[in-house]
Design a protein around this motif. Structure first.
Motif, PDB file in Angstrom:
ATOM      1  N   SER A   1      27.991  52.747  39.957  1.00 38.38           N
ATOM      2  CA  SER A   1      27.792  51.301  39.873  1.00 38.38           C
ATOM      3  C   SER A   1      28.107  50.625  41.207  1.00 38.38           C
ATOM      4  O   SER A   1      29.060  51.004  41.894  1.00 38.38           O
ATOM      5  N   PRO A   2      27.338  49.599  41.559  1.00 35.79           N
ATOM      6  CA  PRO A   2      27.641  48.860  42.784  1.00 35.79           C
ATOM      7  C   PRO A   2      28.965  48.088  42.707  1.00 35.79           C
ATOM      8  O   PRO A   2      29.461  47.626  43.730  1.00 35.79           O
ATOM      9  N   VAL A   3      29.525  47.964  41.497  1.00 36.32           N
ATOM     10  CA  VAL A   3      30.787  47.229  41.349  1.00 36.32           C
ATOM     11  C   VAL A   3      31.958  48.156  41.010  1.00 36.32           C
ATOM     12  O   VAL A   3      33.009  47.690  40.589  1.00 36.32           O
ATOM     13  N   ILE A   4      31.803  49.465  41.240  1.00 39.14           N
ATOM     14  CA  ILE A   4      32.867  50.401  40.869  1.00 39.14           C
ATOM     15  C   ILE A   4      34.178  50.086  41.593  1.00 39.14           C
ATOM     16  O   ILE A   4      35.252  50.156  40.991  1.00 39.14           O
ATOM     17  N   SER A   5      34.108  49.704  42.851  1.00 40.05           N
ATOM     18  CA  SER A   5      35.363  49.400  43.562  1.00 40.05           C
ATOM     19  C   SER A   5      36.024  48.154  42.983  1.00 40.05           C
ATOM     20  O   SER A   5      37.253  48.073  42.921  1.00 40.05           O
ATOM     21  N   LEU A   6      35.235  47.192  42.532  1.00 46.80           N
ATOM     22  CA  LEU A   6      35.785  45.995  41.891  1.00 46.80           C
ATOM     23  C   LEU A   6      36.418  46.351  40.542  1.00 46.80           C
ATOM     24  O   LEU A   6      37.496  45.860  40.203  1.00 46.80           O
ATOM     25  N   ILE A   7      35.757  47.204  39.786  1.00 43.97           N
ATOM     26  CA  ILE A   7      36.319  47.659  38.508  1.00 43.97           C
ATOM     27  C   ILE A   7      37.657  48.346  38.752  1.00 43.97           C
ATOM     28  O   ILE A   7      38.664  48.025  38.111  1.00 43.97           O
ATOM     29  N   GLN A   8      37.697  49.257  39.699  1.00 37.43           N
ATOM     30  CA  GLN A   8      38.930  49.996  39.986  1.00 37.43           C
ATOM     31  C   GLN A   8      40.036  49.087  40.513  1.00 37.43           C
ATOM     32  O   GLN A   8      41.185  49.202  40.100  1.00 37.43           O
ATOM     33  N   SER A   9      39.699  48.171  41.413  1.00 39.70           N
ATOM     34  CA  SER A   9      40.740  47.294  41.964  1.00 39.70           C
ATOM     35  C   SER A   9      41.290  46.355  40.885  1.00 39.70           C
ATOM     36  O   SER A   9      42.488  46.045  40.879  1.00 39.70           O
ATOM     37  N   THR A  10      40.447  45.935  39.955  1.00 41.32           N
ATOM     38  CA  THR A  10      40.919  45.088  38.851  1.00 41.32           C
ATOM     39  C   THR A  10      41.884  45.870  37.961  1.00 41.32           C
ATOM     40  O   THR A  10      42.941  45.359  37.587  1.00 41.32           O
ATOM     41  N   ILE A  11      41.528  47.103  37.642  1.00 45.53           N
ATOM     42  CA  ILE A  11      42.433  47.956  36.854  1.00 45.53           C
ATOM     43  C   ILE A  11      43.747  48.134  37.608  1.00 45.53           C
ATOM     44  O   ILE A  11      44.830  47.972  37.035  1.00 45.53           O
ATOM     45  N   ASN A  12      43.656  48.460  38.899  1.00 46.79           N
ATOM     46  CA  ASN A  12      44.863  48.665  39.711  1.00 46.79           C
ATOM     47  C   ASN A  12      45.759  47.432  39.702  1.00 46.79           C
ATOM     48  O   ASN A  12      46.988  47.551  39.623  1.00 46.79           O
ATOM     49  N   ASP A  13      45.150  46.253  39.790  1.00 49.63           N
ATOM     50  CA  ASP A  13      45.923  45.005  39.844  1.00 49.63           C
ATOM     51  C   ASP A  13      46.616  44.683  38.519  1.00 49.63           C
ATOM     52  O   ASP A  13      47.628  43.985  38.514  1.00 49.63           O
ATOM     53  N   LEU A  14      46.061  45.145  37.411  1.00 54.89           N
ATOM     54  CA  LEU A  14      46.559  44.737  36.091  1.00 54.89           C
ATOM     55  C   LEU A  14      47.357  45.796  35.341  1.00 54.89           C
ATOM     56  O   LEU A  14      48.103  45.448  34.419  1.00 54.89           O
ATOM     57  N   ILE A  15      47.240  47.051  35.705  1.00 52.96           N
ATOM     58  CA  ILE A  15      47.793  48.119  34.879  1.00 52.96           C
ATOM     59  C   ILE A  15      49.311  48.026  34.710  1.00 52.96           C
ATOM     60  O   ILE A  15      49.835  48.402  33.663  1.00 52.96           O
ATOM     61  N   ASP A  16      50.018  47.514  35.675  1.00 57.85           N
ATOM     62  CA  ASP A  16      51.479  47.457  35.553  1.00 57.85           C
ATOM     63  C   ASP A  16      51.998  46.125  35.022  1.00 57.85           C
ATOM     64  O   ASP A  16      53.201  45.905  34.960  1.00 57.85           O
ATOM     65  N   ILE A  17      51.104  45.246  34.630  1.00 56.65           N
ATOM     66  CA  ILE A  17      51.503  43.987  34.005  1.00 56.65           C
ATOM     67  C   ILE A  17      51.634  44.236  32.505  1.00 56.65           C
ATOM     68  O   ILE A  17      50.796  44.916  31.908  1.00 56.65           O
ATOM     69  N   GLY A  18      52.668  43.700  31.902  1.00 49.44           N
ATOM     70  CA  GLY A  18      52.900  43.905  30.474  1.00 49.44           C
ATOM     71  C   GLY A  18      51.775  43.339  29.626  1.00 49.44           C
ATOM     72  O   GLY A  18      51.148  42.341  30.003  1.00 49.44           O
ATOM     73  N   PRO A  19      51.517  43.944  28.474  1.00 45.01           N
ATOM     74  CA  PRO A  19      50.412  43.484  27.636  1.00 45.01           C
ATOM     75  C   PRO A  19      50.552  42.023  27.220  1.00 45.01           C
ATOM     76  O   PRO A  19      49.565  41.286  27.209  1.00 45.01           O
ATOM     77  N   PHE A  20      51.775  41.590  26.903  1.00 42.76           N
ATOM     78  CA  PHE A  20      51.920  40.203  26.452  1.00 42.76           C
ATOM     79  C   PHE A  20      51.959  39.219  27.611  1.00 42.76           C
ATOM     80  O   PHE A  20      51.678  38.039  27.425  1.00 42.76           O
ATOM     81  N   GLU A  21      52.254  39.694  28.811  1.00 44.86           N
ATOM     82  CA  GLU A  21      52.073  38.844  29.996  1.00 44.86           C
ATOM     83  C   GLU A  21      50.582  38.572  30.185  1.00 44.86           C
ATOM     84  O   GLU A  21      50.186  37.457  30.549  1.00 44.86           O
ATOM     85  N   LEU A  22      49.761  39.593  29.941  1.00 44.34           N
ATOM     86  CA  LEU A  22      48.305  39.416  30.052  1.00 44.34           C
ATOM     87  C   LEU A  22      47.783  38.503  28.944  1.00 44.34           C
ATOM     88  O   LEU A  22      46.902  37.672  29.189  1.00 44.34           O
ATOM     89  N   VAL A  23      48.330  38.630  27.747  1.00 41.93           N
ATOM     90  CA  VAL A  23      47.960  37.725  26.655  1.00 41.93           C
ATOM     91  C   VAL A  23      48.268  36.292  27.067  1.00 41.93           C
ATOM     92  O   VAL A  23      47.425  35.397  26.939  1.00 41.93           O
ATOM     93  N   GLU A  24      49.478  36.062  27.567  1.00 38.39           N
ATOM     94  CA  GLU A  24      49.873  34.710  27.979  1.00 38.39           C
ATOM     95  C   GLU A  24      48.974  34.182  29.101  1.00 38.39           C
ATOM     96  O   GLU A  24      48.638  32.997  29.124  1.00 38.39           O
ATOM     97  N   LYS A  25      48.587  35.057  30.009  1.00 40.12           N
ATOM     98  CA  LYS A  25      47.678  34.647  31.093  1.00 40.12           C
ATOM     99  C   LYS A  25      46.363  34.138  30.500  1.00 40.12           C
ATOM    100  O   LYS A  25      45.889  33.062  30.883  1.00 40.12           O
ATOM    101  N   THR A  26      45.795  34.869  29.547  1.00 36.00           N
ATOM    102  CA  THR A  26      44.526  34.428  28.952  1.00 36.00           C
ATOM    103  C   THR A  26      44.712  33.129  28.181  1.00 36.00           C
ATOM    104  O   THR A  26      43.803  32.306  28.132  1.00 36.00           O
ATOM    105  N   HIS A  27      45.894  32.934  27.598  1.00 37.25           N
ATOM    106  CA  HIS A  27      46.158  31.716  26.823  1.00 37.25           C
ATOM    107  C   HIS A  27      46.285  30.476  27.708  1.00 37.25           C
ATOM    108  O   HIS A  27      46.091  29.364  27.232  1.00 37.25           O
ATOM    109  N   ARG A  28      46.618  30.653  28.972  1.00 39.53           N
ATOM    110  CA  ARG A  28      46.729  29.521  29.899  1.00 39.53           C
ATOM    111  C   ARG A  28      45.377  29.092  30.463  1.00 39.53           C
ATOM    112  O   ARG A  28      45.262  28.041  31.084  1.00 39.53           O
TER     113      ARG A  28
END
Length: 173
Positions: free
Chosen positions: A111-138
């Motif tokens: 995919s032409p966006v594979i590096s974007l997919i990977q960097s997004t995963i890298n940026d988010l993987i160590d954030i807690g699941p409920f921190e991510l929930v709260e982020k979406t809620h804001r």
């Protein structure tokens, strides 16, 4: 670029987290949020709709229903395996047969966006699941529907237009 199925992207994330990052912190709820932000990143930064399955507005943020049902058995535990597909064939005798279709990440890796997919995963993987929930809620795409979501209204979906409008000129992560 062909759109992928949401399960292909989910499986890619599971495979990448387990085999490239060697992490063991990918829960079903975190998978949903990472998928959402991968989708948002591709849509906003490259105008690429990564998959066609709708993203629903649930109590704990964005959810792709098919992915939820395939991984919900993990509960709050780490997802350690991809989910293979199946192909069913009706038999002449009234029965059926099926074959397992193993997950193949090779098309996604082209995919032409594979590096974007990977960097997004890298940026988010160590954030807690409920921190991510709260982020979406804001964020407005969820927050503007909060009362309806919390009142149990179903069939509320994120639209590409509202995602683009909200995230335009904003940091996604």
């Amino acid at each position: 670029m062909n759109n992928y199925k949401a399960m292909d992207i989910a499986n890619y994330i599971v495979d990448y987290v387990n085999n490239t990052l060697s992490k063991n912190n990918l829960t079903p709820i975190k998978l949903q949020k990472i998928m959402y932000y991968v989708y948002v990143s591709c849509l906003v930064k490259h105008n690429i709709k990564l998959f066609n399955q709708p993203i629903e507005k649930w109590k704990f943020g964005p959810v792709i229903s098919d992915v939820y049902h395939n991984f919900k058995a993990y509960g709050t535990k780490h997802i350690d395996l991809v989910v293979n597909g199946y192909e069913f064939t009706d038999g002449k005798d009234g029965g059926f047969s099926f074959k397992v279709i193993p997950f193949d990440k090779s098309e996604i890796e082209k995919s032409p966006v594979i590096s974007l997919i990977q960097s997004t995963i890298n940026d988010l993987i160590d954030i807690g699941p409920f921190e991510l929930v709260e982020k979406t809620h804001r964020e407005d795409p969820w927050k503007n529907f909060e009362s309806r979501i919390l009142n149990g209204e179903k069939s509320l979906y994120y639209s590409d237009d509202e995602i683009k409008s909200y995230f335009y000129n904003r940091n996604i992560i």
